[in-house]
Design a protein around this motif. Structure first.
Motif, short mmCIF file in Angstrom:
data_model
loop_
_atom_site.label_atom_id
_atom_site.label_comp_id
_atom_site.label_asym_id
_atom_site.label_seq_id
_atom_site.Cartn_x
_atom_site.Cartn_y
_atom_site.Cartn_z
N TYR A 2 -5.67 14.21 -15.48
CA TYR A 2 -6.97 14.84 -15.59
C TYR A 2 -7.72 14.71 -14.29
O TYR A 2 -7.45 13.85 -13.46
CB TYR A 2 -7.77 14.26 -16.76
CG TYR A 2 -8.35 12.89 -16.52
CD1 TYR A 2 -9.64 12.76 -16.05
CD2 TYR A 2 -7.60 11.75 -16.75
CE1 TYR A 2 -10.18 11.51 -15.82
CE2 TYR A 2 -8.14 10.49 -16.52
CZ TYR A 2 -9.43 10.38 -16.06
OH TYR A 2 -9.95 9.15 -15.85
N ASP A 83 -6.87 26.57 -15.15
CA ASP A 83 -6.21 25.44 -14.50
C ASP A 83 -6.37 25.51 -12.98
O ASP A 83 -6.62 24.49 -12.32
CB ASP A 83 -4.72 25.41 -14.86
CG ASP A 83 -4.46 24.66 -16.15
OD1 ASP A 83 -5.33 23.89 -16.59
OD2 ASP A 83 -3.37 24.83 -16.72
N ARG A 118 -6.85 18.57 -20.50
CA ARG A 118 -6.03 18.25 -19.32
C ARG A 118 -6.85 17.70 -18.16
O ARG A 118 -6.34 16.88 -17.39
CB ARG A 118 -5.28 19.51 -18.86
CG ARG A 118 -4.08 19.88 -19.70
CD ARG A 118 -3.23 20.94 -19.01
NE ARG A 118 -3.88 22.23 -18.97
CZ ARG A 118 -3.70 23.20 -19.87
NH1 ARG A 118 -2.92 22.98 -20.91
NH2 ARG A 118 -4.31 24.36 -19.76
N HIS A 119 -8.10 18.15 -18.02
CA HIS A 119 -8.80 17.90 -16.77
C HIS A 119 -10.12 17.12 -16.88
O HIS A 119 -10.50 16.46 -15.92
CB HIS A 119 -9.11 19.24 -16.08
CG HIS A 119 -7.91 20.08 -15.81
ND1 HIS A 119 -6.93 19.73 -14.92
CD2 HIS A 119 -7.52 21.27 -16.34
CE1 HIS A 119 -5.99 20.67 -14.89
NE2 HIS A 119 -6.32 21.61 -15.75
N ALA A 146 -7.09 13.49 -26.52
CA ALA A 146 -7.15 13.53 -25.05
C ALA A 146 -7.95 12.36 -24.50
O ALA A 146 -7.65 11.86 -23.40
CB ALA A 146 -7.76 14.86 -24.59
N ASP A 453 -1.48 28.40 -23.76
CA ASP A 453 -1.69 27.11 -24.43
C ASP A 453 -1.17 27.14 -25.85
O ASP A 453 -1.88 26.93 -26.83
CB ASP A 453 -3.18 26.73 -24.40
CG ASP A 453 -3.65 26.45 -22.98
OD1 ASP A 453 -3.09 25.54 -22.34
OD2 ASP A 453 -4.56 27.15 -22.49
#
Length: 496
Positions: A2, A83, A118-119, A146, A453
């Motif tokens: 991330y 992304d 993810r980030h 997450a 996704d």
């Protein structure tokens, strides 16, 4: 990995108070929160120098790329653009991601959820979990998982707070997240939530409480390497770690035994094993050792495969019974399948190790899916079990395989339309086998097809169906297609 970002911009603290209608206008002024929240954002802005910094404009072509993907309903492209934005400009990317999440398009919300997972940093994730509409249980659960991928010092507190969430499935995800941080002391707050271990109950409730208990006892088992069957046992197991950490299991040591409702069970990884082969049956240590070393590891493989779609589950151990044909019928009724499962128990007919491994893989996926998503229809249960156990990393379906299976007519006519009404009890015959295969094919097309996704999208689909939404409406919402259109896409995907 991330991306660490600064504190949440003031305008993004609650992007859900005024949802967009249609495509977000990326360069518009930010949404206005409610008056009370506006006061909070001002106070936060005064308290945090980072919030006072001017926001950088996105890359010159970011807005146009997002708009093109949005207008084309290209979920895969929009996911890629988000992304790329997080990699080049995290502050602007967070704003754009939250705007997508605040839109009224369920087609694109999974991309925003996935990008945040993810980030985004732990503070951002916790804020979005709190702010998201509480009916969006699946979205909140995915972000809760997450959180446990972030450093312990950032994620432990918000995960602990989520143990008090009003939704039991969020509590379950928080318990799993705390266990993933690998600090047994963090599991103390889950003890008041414990009831009876699912494997010790006569039957599975198959509801949200079952999912919660599977997660809670799974967290304790994962941390202590013990099998507590009550909250008192779990407390003692955690307390024992203060004196000495759990020892590495000795592979040559004979399994421990316990009795439950007249049956003797052996404690093995992920399973409490019992045999029901008649009074004269002799179960050798060699046979148990063969099952343990050659067959039962399939559960670990299935857990790893399912984690991409179900989330990083750490489920409690379940009862596994191997029965001869006569006694198997007592468990399975008129099922012609060699294995059956329900929540806290798997029963397999006695068969060769190779077939036992194959059937156990399928049935263990059922265990995981019931632990994650209560109230799933049969087509979804069987389709996911076939897909994850047989198409682990790529689909087994292609035009040649369809021809061998004699399914050309079904593929040309209807797959999704054929399976969506399949929710009856197990039966024998070619029709049942056909529905297994078509459900497998349908799930493969969603797992490996042209969707952005895909894993998050499937997770949200199962979550919403489990919450009681109409499956056809959920598919239309998340995939932008009715069954007829999904069949057309499936045909194109098979011709790849």
């Amino acid at each position: 990995m991330y991306t660490t970002t600064s504190a949440i911009p003031a305008h993004a603290l609650n992007p859900y108070s005024a949802p967009f209608n249609g495509f977000p206008r990326w360069y518009d002024s930010p949404m206005s929160p409610a008056p009370a929240l506006l006061l909070l954002t001002i106070l936060l802005a005064l308290a945090s120098p980072a919030l006072a910094q001017p926001e950088r404009d996105p890359a010159p072509d970011l807005s146009s790329r997002l708009e093109q993907a949005w207008k084309a309903n290209d979920t895969a492209q929009l996911a890629t653009i988000l992304d790329d934005a997080w990699a080049s400009d995290p502050i602007s990317a967070k704003k754009r991601t939250l705007q997508v999440l605040a839109s009224d398009s369920d087609l694109f919300r999974p991309a925003a959820i996935a990008a945040l997972a993810r980030h985004a940093d732990a503070k951002t994730l916790a804020s979005v979990i709190r702010s998201t509409n509480r009916r969006a249980v699946g979205e909140r659960r995915w972000l809760t998982y997450a959180l446990s991928d972030r450093p312990k010092e950032e994620s432990a507190e918000p995960l602990t707070a989520l143990l008090r969430d009003q939704d039991l499935l969020i509590r379950a995800a928080a318990a799993t997240g705390l266990a993933r941080l690998k600090d047994p002391a963090l599991l103390e707050p889950i003890l008041p939530l414990l009831r009876e271990h699912p494997a010790w109950k006569p039957d599975s409730s198959g509801d949200d409480q079952h999912s919660l208990q599977m997660a809670l006892f799974g967290a304790i088992e994962n941390a202590t390497q013990q099998r507590p069957h009550s909250s008192r046992d779990a407390k003692a197991a955690l307390a024992s770690l203060q004196d000495s950490p759990p020892s590495t299991p000795d592979p040559d040591k004979k399994p421990e035994r316990f009795s439950l409702r007249g049956k003797t069970f052996l404690i093995l990884p992920r399973f409490n094993l019992s045999f029901d082969l008649g009074p004269a049956a002799q179960i050798s240590d060699a046979r148990v050792r063969q099952l343990e070393k050659e067959v039962f590891p399939v559960a670990d493989r299935m857990n790893a495969a399912a984690a991409k779609v179900f989330g990083p589950l750490l489920p409690a151990s379940v009862r596994l019974i191997i029965a001869d044909q006569q006694r198997f019928s007592g468990y399975a009724g008129n099922s012609f399948r060699p294995g059956v499962s329900q929540g806290n128990q798997v029963v397999l007919r006695e068969m060769s190790p190779e077939l036992t491994e194959q059937v156990l893989g399928h049935e263990y996926i059922h265990v995981l899916q019931e632990a994650a998503f209560p109230k799933q229809p049969r087509w979804l249960m069987e389709g996911m079990a076939e897909s994850l156990s047989l198409s682990t990393s790529e689909s087994v379906w292609n035009t040649e395989e369809i021809r061998r299976a004699g399914l050309e007519r079904d593929v040309n006519k209807a797959v999704f339309a054929a399976i969506l009404n399949w929710d009856g009890a197990a039966s024998s015959g070619d029709q049942e086998t056909r529905l297994y295969r078509l459900s497998h094919m349908a799930m493969d097309s969603l797992r490996f097809g042209p969707y952005g996704d895909r894993d998050v999208r499937l997770f949200l689909m199962m979550s919403r169906i489990g919450e009681g939404e109409n499956p056809t409406a959920v598919l239309k919402s998340l995939y932008g297609a009715d069954p007829r259109e999904l069949d057309r896409r499936l045909q194109q995907w098979l011709a790849r």
